[in-house]
Motif scaffolding. Structure first.
Motif, PDB file in Angstrom:
ATOM      1  N   PHE A   1       0.833  -1.199   0.000  1.00 16.66           N
ATOM      2  CA  PHE A   1       0.000   0.000   0.000  1.00 16.66           C
ATOM      3  C   PHE A   1       0.872   1.255   0.000  1.00 16.66           C
ATOM      4  O   PHE A   1       0.625   2.217  -0.708  1.00 16.66           O
ATOM      5  N   SER A   2       1.948   1.174   0.819  1.00 17.48           N
ATOM      6  CA  SER A   2       2.863   2.307   0.911  1.00 17.48           C
ATOM      7  C   SER A   2       3.528   2.576  -0.432  1.00 17.48           C
ATOM      8  O   SER A   2       3.647   3.711  -0.873  1.00 17.48           O
ATOM      9  N   CYS A   3       3.991   1.527  -1.093  1.00 16.19           N
ATOM     10  CA  CYS A   3       4.642   1.679  -2.392  1.00 16.19           C
ATOM     11  C   CYS A   3       3.680   2.262  -3.418  1.00 16.19           C
ATOM     12  O   CYS A   3       4.034   3.139  -4.208  1.00 16.19           O
ATOM     13  N   GLN A   4       2.431   1.767  -3.384  1.00 17.56           N
ATOM     14  CA  GLN A   4       1.437   2.276  -4.317  1.00 17.56           C
ATOM     15  C   GLN A   4       1.159   3.753  -4.055  1.00 17.56           C
ATOM     16  O   GLN A   4       1.015   4.553  -4.974  1.00 17.56           O
ATOM     17  N   SER A   5       1.123   4.119  -2.760  1.00 18.97           N
ATOM     18  CA  SER A   5       0.860   5.512  -2.416  1.00 18.97           C
ATOM     19  C   SER A   5       1.963   6.410  -2.946  1.00 18.97           C
ATOM     20  O   SER A   5       1.725   7.476  -3.485  1.00 18.97           O
ATOM     21  N   LYS A   6       3.217   5.938  -2.797  1.00 19.34           N
ATOM     22  CA  LYS A   6       4.334   6.741  -3.268  1.00 19.34           C
ATOM     23  C   LYS A   6       4.278   6.902  -4.779  1.00 19.34           C
ATOM     24  O   LYS A   6       4.571   7.954  -5.326  1.00 19.34           O
TER      25      LYS A   6
ATOM     26  N   GLU B   1       1.429   9.426  -5.583  1.00 21.50           N
ATOM     27  CA  GLU B   1       1.391  10.750  -4.971  1.00 21.50           C
ATOM     28  C   GLU B   1       1.832  11.845  -5.920  1.00 21.50           C
ATOM     29  O   GLU B   1       1.316  12.950  -5.897  1.00 21.50           O
ATOM     30  N   PHE B   2       2.800  11.570  -6.792  1.00 14.36           N
ATOM     31  CA  PHE B   2       3.311  12.572  -7.720  1.00 14.36           C
ATOM     32  C   PHE B   2       3.259  12.062  -9.147  1.00 14.36           C
ATOM     33  O   PHE B   2       3.560  10.907  -9.418  1.00 14.36           O
ATOM     34  N   ASP B   3       2.916  12.969 -10.063  1.00 20.18           N
ATOM     35  CA  ASP B   3       3.054  12.657 -11.483  1.00 20.18           C
ATOM     36  C   ASP B   3       4.484  12.928 -11.943  1.00 20.18           C
ATOM     37  O   ASP B   3       5.032  12.189 -12.759  1.00 20.18           O
ATOM     38  N   ILE B   4       5.055  14.026 -11.437  1.00 19.67           N
ATOM     39  CA  ILE B   4       6.401  14.432 -11.822  1.00 19.67           C
ATOM     40  C   ILE B   4       7.157  14.870 -10.572  1.00 19.67           C
ATOM     41  O   ILE B   4       6.595  15.562  -9.707  1.00 19.67           O
ATOM     42  N   ILE B   5       8.410  14.487 -10.474  1.00 19.20           N
ATOM     43  CA  ILE B   5       9.291  15.043  -9.451  1.00 19.20           C
ATOM     44  C   ILE B   5      10.511  15.631 -10.148  1.00 19.20           C
ATOM     45  O   ILE B   5      11.147  14.971 -10.976  1.00 19.20           O
ATOM     46  N   ILE B   6      10.804  16.878  -9.845  1.00 15.47           N
ATOM     47  CA  ILE B   6      12.031  17.531 -10.303  1.00 15.47           C
ATOM     48  C   ILE B   6      13.040  17.405  -9.173  1.00 15.47           C
ATOM     49  O   ILE B   6      12.813  17.910  -8.070  1.00 15.47           O
ATOM     50  N   LYS B   7      14.145  16.726  -9.432  1.00 12.89           N
ATOM     51  CA  LYS B   7      15.101  16.382  -8.384  1.00 12.89           C
ATOM     52  C   LYS B   7      16.357  17.241  -8.447  1.00 12.89           C
ATOM     53  O   LYS B   7      16.895  17.502  -9.507  1.00 12.89           O
ATOM     54  N   HIS B   8      16.806  17.667  -7.272  1.00 13.60           N
ATOM     55  CA  HIS B   8      18.145  18.241  -7.070  1.00 13.60           C
ATOM     56  C   HIS B   8      18.392  19.519  -7.869  1.00 13.60           C
ATOM     57  O   HIS B   8      19.546  19.848  -8.171  1.00 13.60           O
TER      58      HIS B   8
ATOM     59  N   ASP C   1      11.568  11.961  -1.184  1.00  8.41           N
ATOM     60  CA  ASP C   1      12.117  10.604  -1.361  1.00  8.41           C
ATOM     61  C   ASP C   1      10.979   9.665  -1.718  1.00  8.41           C
ATOM     62  O   ASP C   1      10.632   8.752  -0.970  1.00  8.41           O
ATOM     63  N   GLN C   2      10.370   9.908  -2.861  1.00 10.14           N
ATOM     64  CA  GLN C   2       9.239   9.095  -3.300  1.00 10.14           C
ATOM     65  C   GLN C   2       9.335   8.864  -4.794  1.00 10.14           C
ATOM     66  O   GLN C   2      10.250   9.342  -5.464  1.00 10.14           O
ATOM     67  N   ASN C   3       8.372   8.158  -5.314  1.00 16.30           N
ATOM     68  CA  ASN C   3       8.362   7.824  -6.736  1.00 16.30           C
ATOM     69  C   ASN C   3       7.412   8.733  -7.500  1.00 16.30           C
ATOM     70  O   ASN C   3       6.570   9.418  -6.913  1.00 16.30           O
ATOM     71  N   ALA C   4       7.549   8.714  -8.795  1.00  9.94           N
ATOM     72  CA  ALA C   4       6.659   9.476  -9.663  1.00  9.94           C
ATOM     73  C   ALA C   4       6.662   8.841 -11.039  1.00  9.94           C
ATOM     74  O   ALA C   4       7.551   8.048 -11.375  1.00  9.94           O
ATOM     75  N   ASP C   5       5.672   9.189 -11.836  1.00  2.84           N
ATOM     76  CA  ASP C   5       5.616   8.681 -13.201  1.00  2.84           C
ATOM     77  C   ASP C   5       6.812   9.171 -14.013  1.00  2.84           C
ATOM     78  O   ASP C   5       7.304   8.471 -14.896  1.00  2.84           O
ATOM     79  N   LYS C   6       7.271  10.399 -13.702  1.00  6.19           N
ATOM     80  CA  LYS C   6       8.426  10.951 -14.421  1.00  6.19           C
ATOM     81  C   LYS C   6       9.336  11.657 -13.420  1.00  6.19           C
ATOM     82  O   LYS C   6       8.866  12.450 -12.589  1.00  6.19           O
TER      83      LYS C   6
END
Length: 525
Positions: free
Chosen positions: A14-19, A22-29, A59-64
């Motif tokens: 459930f946690s992995c699915q939530s991550k 939660e975001f479509d895009i993350i811009i990192k760093h 510190d999560q996942n996103a589609d992009k």
């Protein structure tokens, strides 16, 4: 024990699915310049749908995932003065999008669309590359009501024009624009402009003005704009502010002092500017306005006495105003009736015609050009010191004054392709006229606040994800006065309402631009 195992396994899944969700895009760093003018910071940006929903260490996942390490992450650039007239044919607005612009304000110089609401309704049906808003145009409305006549409006005509401004504001205009140098706006008197501006002011609109004069009459024209601000109680933008003509070089110190004095008295005066020492408008700007009144130019130049007066006026303007006292300073951009002239100067044309390069002969060709249908014209009649002086003023924003352009069509002013990268590459990195946070503020947060854009212009949680990511070490304009159809370099990503439209410098084919109306400035609209 097995039950606990399945329970924790379920929680992990459930946690992995939530991550993931939660975001479509993350811009990192990225090095984030939030548009406020403050110091940058390194961080991540999380985007869901069309909004920024998190800023910090994500510190999560996103589609992009966009790796912005070493890149500047900025709000999308806002163009305060754009000629969007070709947008029906060029809805992607690639010449702006590739500069990092995500919002463009159209309808400048008194030339807003009409009927206003009908035009915006049509645009809303198109796949736009960036967000657009519009001003209602004084020249457009005056022409609609009074034609090209040089006279004061009757009471009934003024009331009709006021009702048109009110209609435009009700349909979403951000304010009123004037082009008091152009027909028919040049025929209007101060009280007319104040009356119409009061209507826009009542609904929170702004007033932007191509001043009545930008050459010898510049000081009086700035005074007029300040009076309009005071009498109409309206925020004013001196649009594409400049000092034209050799005799006016250095006079920006006076106009900027006037702005400061007006602001000290409580008036809300600001400016926008493009970063070039050359302007662009029609060839008709060299012709006395009285000669154009009522659309009877051809008739007047057929009269030898009137033609002598018209030629004298053109010669005066070449010597003292847009012409910069040098026929090489007048360069043709768009010439529908003779494509061979595009990119050439008035001096070049005289040579082609085997005519002596005299001012009377130059005036003859200006008349011929107007009779043929006019030209788009670049005037190299500004001083670089004035450009830098105006740029450094804290109340100066950025407006390209560029017309949407497509490679191979005409010979446009390079501002159509290079305005924003030129500031960031040439004036920030190379000449150090501005600091990077300051320059970004001028083209994002400061502009959004001036227009009254809600939830745009800053990188902030809850704001729309209009974001430009660029390399501060390489960004630069490539378009030149001799070879204008060149896109800039250094713009790596552009997001419009959460959609990546430029990815690693290339168009993605996706569009998510919107028509933005002042009347619907609420989240989600």
């Amino acid at each position: 024990m097995k039950t606990l195992y399945y329970f924790f396994a379920f929680l992990l899944l459930f946690s992995c699915q939530s991550k993931t969700e939660e975001f479509d895009i993350i811009i990192k760093h990225g090095t984030i310049y939030d548009g406020s003018g403050g110091a940058p910071f390194v961080g991540d940006i999380g985007i869901k749908g069309d909004q920024i929903i998190a800023i910090g260490e994500i510190d999560q996942n996103a589609d992009k995932i966009i790796d912005a390490t070493g890149l500047a992450v900025s709000p999308g650039f806002i163009d305060m003065h754009t000629h969007l007239e070709p947008i029906m044919e060029l809805p992607l607005a690639e010449s702006l999008l590739k500069q990092g612009a995500t919002f463009a304000l159209g309808g400048p110089d008194g030339g807003g669309p009409w009927p206003f609401g009908t035009y915006l309704d049509s645009l809303e049906k198109m796949d736009l590359g960036l967000n657009v808003g519009f001003l209602v145009g004084h020249n457009t409305i005056r022409k609609e009501v009074m034609g090209m006549e040089d006279r004061k409006p009757s009471d009934e005509e003024l009331q009709l024009m006021e009702s048109y401004v009110e209609t435009g504001m009700n349909e979403g205009a951000f304010g009123i624009s004037t082009g008091l140098k152009y027909l028919p706006g040049t025929f209007s008197e101060l009280d007319e402009v104040i009356a119409l501006s009061k209507v826009a002011a009542k609904q929170g609109g702004i007033y932007t003005s191509h001043l009545r004069e930008e050459g010898l009459g510049l000081i009086d024209a700035v005074k007029e704009a300040i009076v309009i601000s005071r009498e109409a109680s309206i925020p004013v933008v001196l649009t594409h502010h400049k000092a034209i003509g050799v005799k006016m070089w250095g006079k920006s110190s006076i106009t900027l002092a006037m702005v400061d004095s007006a602001r000290n008295l409580g008036l809300d005066i600001m400016m926008d500017q493009y970063p070039y020492a050359a302007s662009h408008t029609g060839i008709s700007v060299l012709i006395p306005s009285w000669a154009m009144e009522g659309g009877k130019f051809e008739e007047r130049v057929s009269n030898p006495v009137l033609k002598d007066s018209i030629k004298a006026g053109i010669i005066f303007n070449i010597l003292n105003d847009r012409g910069g006292n040098d026929l090489r300073r007048i360069q043709f951009s768009r010439v529908s009736w003779n494509k061979d002239l595009e990119g050439e100067t008035l001096l070049d044309w005289l040579e082609m015609e085997k005519m002596e390069p005299t001012m009377p002969n130059a005036a003859e060709l200006v008349i011929q050009a107007q009779l043929n249908g006019g030209t788009g014209t670049i005037y190299h009649a500004m001083d670089e010191n004035d450009v830098e002086n105006i740029m450094k003023h804290p109340m100066t924003m950025v407006g390209s004054d560029g017309r949407l352009s497509s490679p191979g069509e005409g010979h446009p002013h390079p501002r159509a392709y290079g305005t924003f990268p030129r500031i960031l590459g040439y004036y920030v990195r190379e000449k150090q006229i501005l600091l990077l946070p300051e320059a970004i503020h001028k083209m994002t947060g400061l502009s959004a606040k001036r227009i009254g854009l809600k939830d745009r212009g800053l990188i902030k949680e809850g704001f729309f994800a209009d974001i430009t990511i660029f390399n501060p070490e390489t960004i630069i304009d490539k378009s030149t006065f001799t070879d204008p159809h060149q896109y800039p370099v250094g713009i790596e990503y552009v997001l419009v309402n959460g959609t990546v439209e430029i990815d690693k410098g290339e168009l993605t084919g996706k569009t998510n631009g919107r028509v933005i109306r002042k009347t619907t400035q609420k989240k989600g609209l």
